[in-house]
Design a protein around this motif. Structure first.
Motif, mmCIF file in Angstrom:
data_model
loop_
_atom_site.group_PDB
_atom_site.id
_atom_site.type_symbol
_atom_site.label_atom_id
_atom_site.label_comp_id
_atom_site.label_asym_id
_atom_site.label_seq_id
_atom_site.Cartn_x
_atom_site.Cartn_y
_atom_site.Cartn_z
ATOM 1 N N TYR A 130 0.842 -1.198 0.000
ATOM 2 C CA TYR A 130 0.000 0.000 0.000
ATOM 3 C C TYR A 130 0.874 1.243 0.000
ATOM 4 O O TYR A 130 2.008 1.249 0.468
ATOM 5 N N LEU A 131 0.298 2.257 -0.542
ATOM 6 C CA LEU A 131 0.969 3.544 -0.669
ATOM 7 C C LEU A 131 0.904 4.277 0.665
ATOM 8 O O LEU A 131 -0.166 4.416 1.242
ATOM 9 N N GLN A 132 2.070 4.733 1.137
ATOM 10 C CA GLN A 132 2.091 5.505 2.372
ATOM 11 C C GLN A 132 2.102 7.000 2.098
ATOM 12 O O GLN A 132 1.686 7.778 2.949
ATOM 13 N N GLY A 133 2.574 7.399 0.937
ATOM 14 C CA GLY A 133 2.573 8.826 0.642
ATOM 15 C C GLY A 133 3.336 9.167 -0.620
ATOM 16 O O GLY A 133 4.186 8.410 -1.087
ATOM 17 N N ILE A 134 2.990 10.321 -1.161
ATOM 18 C CA ILE A 134 3.681 10.879 -2.320
ATOM 19 C C ILE A 134 4.074 12.299 -1.945
ATOM 20 O O ILE A 134 3.263 13.064 -1.437
ATOM 21 N N ASP A 135 5.330 12.626 -2.178
ATOM 22 C CA ASP A 135 5.842 13.942 -1.813
ATOM 23 C C ASP A 135 6.679 14.473 -2.965
ATOM 24 O O ASP A 135 7.437 13.721 -3.573
#
Length: 178
Positions: A130-135
Motif C-alpha cells: 500500500y501507498l504511504q505517501g507521495i511527496d
C-alpha cells in the motif's frame, strides 16, 4: 518712502517664502521618488515570487494528476521485482540502472548502489502493498513515493524517487528497509 520700503520688504519676504517653499517641495519630491522606486522594486519582487509559486503550483498539479500513473509504476515494479521480471523493471526504472546477477540475486545496479531483488531460492511471496505517501521535492525536482510492502514473512518499507526522463516518469533512486 515708507511705502517703497514696505513694498521692498514685502517683496523680499515673498521671495524668501517662495525659495523656502521650493526647497520643501524639492525635498518632498525626492522623498516621493525614493518611495516610488522602493515600491517598484517591491512590486517586481512580488511578481517574481508569484511566477515561482505558479510554477510550483503547476508542478504539484502535475504530480496530483499523475499520482495514479505513479502508483501504477510502483505497482508494476514491485510485482516485477517479486518475479524477477527484468523487462518490466527496466521499463519503469531510469536508464542509469542495469540489472546483474550477484550471488544468486537479481540486482539493480546504479554506480555504487546495489539493490538485490530476486533470487530463485527466495520463497517469500508478496501478499500486498500500500501507498504511504507521495511527496514532491521542489529543490531537487523529483517525486518521492513511500510504500509498505507485505510478504508472507513480514513487511518492508520501500522509498522511490521518480523523475521525468525523456518525457516519462521513471524510478531514479530507490531504497528499502526490511
Amino acid at each position: 518712502m515708507k511705502k517703497l520700503q514696505l513694498s521692498l520688504l514685502l517683496m523680499v519676504f515673498l521671495v524668501m517664502a517662495g525659495c523656502s517653499q521650493s526647497e520643501t517641495t524639492n525635498t518632498e519630491v525626492n522623498k516621493l521618488k525614493e518611495t516610488n522606486k522602493t515600491l517598484i522594486e517591491d512590486y517586481n519582487k512580488l511578481v517574481d515570487k508569484k511566477e515561482k509559486l505558479e510554477m510550483e503550483l503547476d508542478t504539484y498539479k502535475e504530480v496530483d494528476e499523475n499520482s495514479k500513473h505513479l502508483t501504477t509504476i510502483i505497482d508494476d515494479f514491485i510485482h516485477a521485482a517479486q518475479k524477477g521480471d527484468t523487462a518490466t523493471m527496466q521499463a519503469n526504472i531510469s536508464k542509469e540502472f542495469t540489472f546483474e546477477k550477484q550471488e544468486e540475486w537479481l540486482t539493480a545496479v546504479n554506480g555504487e548502489k546495489n539493490f538485490p531483488f530476486y533470487s530463485d531460492f527466495y520463497k517469500t511471496k508478496l501478499k500486498s502493498w500500500y501507498l504511504q505517501g507521495i511527496d514532491y521535492d521542489k529543490e531537487k525536482d523529483f517525486v518521492r513515493v513511500f510504500a509498505r510492502v507485505g510478504y508472507s514473512d513480514g513487511e518492508d518499507s520501500w522509498y522511490f524517487e521518480i523523475i521525468k526522463e525523456d518525457g516519462y516518469f521513471k524510478i531514479s533512486d530507490l531504497q528499502y528497509e526490511t
